[in-house]
Each structure stands twice: as structure tokens, then as C-alpha cells.
Motif scaffolding. Structure first.
Motif, short mmCIF file in Angstrom:
data_model
loop_
_atom_site.label_atom_id
_atom_site.label_comp_id
_atom_site.label_asym_id
_atom_site.label_seq_id
_atom_site.Cartn_x
_atom_site.Cartn_y
_atom_site.Cartn_z
N GLU A 117 17.79 18.76 59.59
CA GLU A 117 16.39 19.24 60.31
C GLU A 117 16.56 20.17 59.75
O GLU A 117 14.74 20.40 59.31
CB GLU A 117 16.04 18.81 62.35
N VAL A 118 16.68 21.72 60.36
CA VAL A 118 16.86 22.86 60.06
C VAL A 118 16.39 22.60 58.02
O VAL A 118 15.11 23.13 57.55
CB VAL A 118 17.03 24.05 60.37
N ALA A 119 16.85 22.27 57.92
CA ALA A 119 17.52 22.12 56.08
C ALA A 119 15.39 21.69 55.34
O ALA A 119 15.39 21.97 54.68
CB ALA A 119 18.19 21.65 55.32
N GLN A 120 14.80 20.12 56.28
CA GLN A 120 13.65 19.85 55.96
C GLN A 120 12.74 21.09 55.82
O GLN A 120 11.35 20.93 55.29
CB GLN A 120 13.40 18.74 56.52
N THR A 121 13.08 21.29 57.45
CA THR A 121 11.79 22.00 57.58
C THR A 121 12.01 23.75 58.12
O THR A 121 11.04 24.75 58.10
CB THR A 121 11.50 21.52 59.58
N GLY A 122 12.51 24.32 58.06
CA GLY A 122 12.97 25.78 57.87
C GLY A 122 13.12 26.09 59.48
O GLY A 122 13.29 24.78 60.78
N ILE A 123 13.07 27.06 59.47
CA ILE A 123 13.28 27.82 61.86
C ILE A 123 11.70 28.38 61.61
O ILE A 123 11.07 28.79 60.45
CB ILE A 123 14.62 28.20 61.77
N GLU A 136 21.76 26.30 62.44
CA GLU A 136 20.29 26.35 62.44
C GLU A 136 20.59 27.44 60.66
O GLU A 136 19.45 27.15 60.06
CB GLU A 136 19.87 26.91 63.19
N LEU A 137 21.18 28.40 60.90
CA LEU A 137 22.01 29.21 59.80
C LEU A 137 22.13 27.93 58.37
O LEU A 137 22.11 28.56 57.44
CB LEU A 137 22.70 30.16 59.75
N TRP A 138 23.18 27.66 58.73
CA TRP A 138 23.76 26.24 58.08
C TRP A 138 22.64 25.29 57.13
O TRP A 138 22.30 24.97 56.16
CB TRP A 138 24.91 25.80 58.38
N GLY A 139 22.04 24.86 58.65
CA GLY A 139 20.77 23.98 57.97
C GLY A 139 19.73 24.84 57.08
O GLY A 139 19.06 23.69 55.82
N MET A 140 19.83 26.21 57.30
CA MET A 140 18.56 26.94 56.04
C MET A 140 18.58 26.83 54.73
O MET A 140 17.87 27.39 54.33
CB MET A 140 18.38 27.85 56.94
N ASN A 141 20.43 26.64 54.62
CA ASN A 141 20.60 26.74 53.28
C ASN A 141 21.67 25.57 52.90
O ASN A 141 22.60 25.68 52.12
CB ASN A 141 21.64 28.00 52.89
N GLU A 160 13.21 32.68 52.33
CA GLU A 160 12.45 32.63 52.36
C GLU A 160 11.57 32.39 53.40
O GLU A 160 12.13 31.60 54.40
CB GLU A 160 12.18 31.42 51.59
N LYS A 161 9.60 32.73 53.31
CA LYS A 161 9.08 32.87 54.48
C LYS A 161 7.91 31.65 53.96
O LYS A 161 7.18 31.88 53.33
CB LYS A 161 8.85 34.02 55.87
N SER A 162 6.90 30.98 54.81
CA SER A 162 5.95 29.77 54.32
C SER A 162 6.04 30.25 55.46
O SER A 162 5.76 28.38 55.89
CB SER A 162 6.46 29.01 53.54
N ASN A 163 4.47 29.79 56.00
CA ASN A 163 3.76 28.70 56.86
C ASN A 163 4.44 28.84 58.41
O ASN A 163 4.41 27.81 58.97
CB ASN A 163 3.74 27.18 56.42
N GLY A 164 4.99 30.20 58.16
CA GLY A 164 6.00 30.47 59.78
C GLY A 164 6.92 30.09 59.66
O GLY A 164 7.28 30.15 61.23
N LYS A 165 7.41 29.64 59.18
CA LYS A 165 8.67 28.77 58.43
C LYS A 165 9.37 29.55 57.63
O LYS A 165 8.66 30.20 56.49
CB LYS A 165 9.08 27.12 58.31
N ALA A 166 11.39 29.84 58.31
CA ALA A 166 11.90 30.20 57.35
C ALA A 166 13.28 29.00 56.92
O ALA A 166 13.01 28.42 57.20
CB ALA A 166 12.51 31.87 58.15
N THR A 167 13.39 30.43 55.35
CA THR A 167 14.32 29.37 55.35
C THR A 167 15.02 30.03 54.59
O THR A 167 15.08 31.39 53.89
CB THR A 167 14.50 27.86 54.04
N LEU A 168 17.15 30.28 54.37
CA LEU A 168 17.45 30.76 54.05
C LEU A 168 18.47 29.98 52.65
O LEU A 168 18.38 28.93 53.01
CB LEU A 168 18.58 31.16 54.92
N ARG A 169 17.68 30.16 51.66
CA ARG A 169 19.07 29.77 49.70
C ARG A 169 19.31 31.15 49.56
O ARG A 169 19.73 31.73 49.54
CB ARG A 169 17.87 29.19 49.50
#
Length: 406
Positions: free
Chosen positions: A42-48, A85-90, A109-118
Motif C-alpha cells: 500500500e505504501v509503495a503505491q501511495t507513499g506516507i 512502511e520504510l520497506w514499502g517506501m522503496n 521524494e516528496k510530492s502532494n504531501g506524500k513521501a517515498t524512498l527510492r
């Protein structure tokens, strides 16, 4: 280094446990639960939400030797136990969360209030750090793995072999050292001694045997100390004090002889043991517990899925009253209560009890429990568990409480 074979990328397999493994063991799957996988997907798709990031989360970070997944999680997230969730982010770039290597660069990476880690910048088209193209071929690798562990191994490894919680009957009927050479009182590494597993008086126990399939390696313990619930004072188990290891050289036997009156008699010949490791000097009466099989251990820090509360029963170590970061404590909850290896719990300092001197009636006051840090369970028994203090703002003491971290 990551190597690309044609269109597919491959990262070295995890061939050793995160903690407590040794070279020569085969790789095994690490314990990622279905709920953690669902969270990660879920987090991989939406970020946190950006609000869940640590205040000083860096925009990028290069993984270094000595890093741990726990430390990296603390770097990017306010709540490091939210490791899934850290796992999901990447998840798209790092398929196995246990396979993050020194040299890899992480981008926030931050976009539209969400963050992802790659592991690569969005839209860069760049391949991961230090990539080499080669033709398909067979590759051989040692079982020693360079991926970073969840926690620093040295924080827990010594305690996997040392503490032991047993019931009183098991300890009292365990094999014991019965004699030494030349009447020595204290024994150390390299000394030879004699032990028995059977008891003539009550028939308990069985003789130590060196027959095929019987244990030959034993841990040595002393003084089974009762562990009591801080509130009810009920004895939950007994903690045996670890003093070293011995190896069985010859099993117990009997021999025929004659006494001074010429009557035939049967003599008990105790087993022969050699001391191979001595944390403390051993002596007659110390108990022998068979060395358990080596386990491939991994730790996935996470919050329990159900509410669990309890108290700290003791701090591991002779005469230690207060625990600091990276010290071991015993808690009054175990496998029967739903506590599992890897569960992260919040520590609450037990509020002081005092009189309200500003009130003429002098009523009793109980100050609120204050959050004091985090601990992680790494070994469970039925009603008790060992836990590592991960972080703490003030010292931890017996009676302090713990609960789910959320």
C-alpha cells in the motif's frame, strides 16, 4: 555492487541470519508477515504522509558499513518501529528489505504531501550506484553476506547464549558437576571435571551418555533466581546464571568392586567433562543444560497487532538495578501473552507516589507514567521474555511499564 544480467537485476542472496548466524548455514526466508507485506504494498503505491517523516530526514543518504535498518528507519521516520512502511517506501527498488547494502544511495521524494524512498532519483533514468553490465554467466558467492542487519549484532548476540529461564523442577533435576580433579574448588577453561545426570535418591534425571544422538555440548548454569511479577509477586520462572560451556568426553557408567569386607558392590562412575568456555569459574553443584540447536535468527522490529501491556521484571546482570540503552531486561509477558520476537514496545517510567503537601488532608498522589523509550523483544518464553533497550531518555528500572508504541 549491483550486477545486471541482461534485462534483469540481481542482488546477492541473504545467506546468513541478520543476527546470530555463522558462515556455512544456508539462506532462509526472513519472517515478513502477510500484514507487513500488505502495508508495504500500500505504501509503495501511495507513499506516507510527510508529517510522519522525521524532522531532519535527509533528502538523500548513502548506506554505509555499520548501518542498520533500525538506524535508517529512525533517520527517515518519526516512529522507527514502522519499519514495514520504510520497506514499502522503496518496495519497487528494494524487493527484499533485508538486502540493503553499503554503497546504495537512498533518495527521499516528496510530492502532494506524500513521501517515498527510492534508490534512484525519479525520472533520472539512471541505474543504481556502481552498476556493471556483464553477459549471463554462472556466479558463485560465499555465504558471508554484506547486507546491513536490522540491528547491530553485538547488541544481542552475547545474550542469546547466556540467559536461560527454566522452571524450578527442570533446573533442580538437571545434570550437575559432582567432582573435580585433585579436589579443586574452582574450575576454569581447560580443566577436567565429572558430572552426573541421574539421581539415586529420587530416581529423577537420566545418566549422561555419549551414545550417538545424545547431546555432547552443554551450557553450565548456577543459582536459578526466581523472577517475580512486580505487582502480584507471583513467581513467573527462574533465571539461571550462565557460567560457561563444557563438552562431554565419556558418559556415565558403573563398575564392579569389593568393599573392605570383601563384599561385591557396584560403583557409580560419573561422566567426564572438559571445560571449553568459562565466563566465571565453575564449581561442584553447577547445572548442565544441553546446548540448543543453532537458529538462523532475524529480527523484524514492529509493533504488536494486538494491545499488550506489562512490566519490567529484572535487569540482566549481577547486581544491576537500572538499565540504559543497549542493555537487556526481562519483562513479565511471553509467548502465551502474544509477545513475539521483534515486537517493539514503548517504555513508561512508573509515576512516583507521594503526598500532596499543599492540601491539609495530605491525600496520596500518583504521578502519571511518562514515556521513557523503546525496547525490542528478542527471546520469548511462556510467561517471560528478554528485550533489548533500544533507546531511553532516563534509566529503566524494575517495575517500569511497557505498552504498544502507537
Amino acid at each position: 555492487m549491483q550486477t545486471i544480467f541482461g534485462r534483469f537485476s540481481q542482488i546477492s542472496i541473504a545467506a546468513a541470519a541478520l543476527l546470530g548466524a555463522s558462515t556455512g548455514l544456508q539462506a532462509q526466508d526472513f519472517p515478513i508477515t502477510p500484514s507487513q507485506k500488505a502495508t508495504a504494498a500500500e505504501v509503495a503505491q501511495t507513499g506516507i504522509p510527510e508529517a510522519d517523516l522525521a524532522p531532519n530526514a535527509p533528502d538523500s543518504y548513502i548506506v554505509r558499513p555499520g548501518d542498520t535498518l533500525w538506524a535508517i528507519s529512525r533517520m527517515f521516520l518519526k516512529s522507527p518501529w514502522r519499519w514495514p512502511e520504510l520497506w514499502g517506501m522503496n518496495l519497487n527498488d528494494i524487493r527484499n528489505p533485508h538486502l540493503i547494502y553499503p554503497g546504495q544511495q537512498l533518495y527521499l521524494e516528496k510530492s502532494n504531501g506524500k513521501a517515498t524512498l527510492r534508490t534512484r532519483r525519479a525520472g533520472s533514468g539512471a541505474e543504481p550506484y556502481n552498476t556493471v553490465h556483464v553477459s549471463p554467466r554462472t556466479r558463485y558467492e560465499t555465504l558471508a553476506d554484506a547486507s546491513i542487519p536490522t540491528l547491530a549484532p553485538q547488541d544481542i548476540e552475547p545474550f542469546l547464549a547466556e540467559p536461560l529461564i527454566v522452571d524450578e523442577l527442570t533446573f533442580s533435576q538437571a545434570p550437575r558437576i559432582v567432582a573435580t580433579q585433585e579436589g579443586r574448588v574452582l574450575l576454569s577453561r581447560g580443566d577436567r571435571a565429572y558430572a552426573r545426570g541421574a539421581y539415586v535418591g529420587d530416581g529423577a534425571g537420566k545418566p549422561l551418555s555419549d551414545a550417538k544422538g545424545e547431546p555432547l555440548d552443554f551450557r553450565v548454569f548456577r543459582n536459578a533466581t526466581p523472577l517475580k511479577d512486580p505487582t502480584t509477586q507471583q513467581i513467573l520462572g527462574y533465571e539461571a546464571h550462565y557460567v560457561g560451556k563444557v563438552e562431554l568426553v565419556r558418559g556415565e557408567s558403573t563398575a564392579q568392586s569389593t568393599d573392605k569386607d570383601g563384599q561385591a558392590q557396584t560403583d557409580i562412575v560419573p561422566a567426564t567433562i572438559d571445560i571449553v568456555t568459562a565466563k566465571e569459574e565453575m564449581r561442584v553443584g553447577d547445572r548442565l543444560i544441553p546446548e540448543p540447536p543453532r537458529e538462523l535468527r532475524s529480527y523484524v522490529p514492529r509493533a504488536p497487532s494486538t494491545q499488550i501491556t506489562g512490566q519490567i521484571v529484572s535487569v540482566y546482570g549481577n547486581g544491576i538495578v537500572h538499565a540504559a540503552e543497549n542493555q537487556i531486561v526481562v519483562v513479565n509477558r511471553g509467548a502465551l501473552d502474544g509477545l513475539e520476537r521483534g515486537h517493539v514496545m514503548a517504555i513508561a517510567k512508573d509515576g512516583e507516589r507521594l503526598l500532596d503537601k499543599t492540601d491539609s488532608a495530605r491525600p496520596n498522589l500518583k504521578l502519571p507514567n511518562e514515556r521513557n523509550g523503546l525496547l525490542m523483544v528478542f527471546r520469548t518464553f511462556d510467561t517471560l521474555s528478554y528485550a533489548l533497550v533500544l533507546q531511553v531518555t532516563d534509566s529503566v528500572k524494575v517495575g517500569d511499564r511497557f505498552a504498544n508504541p502507537d
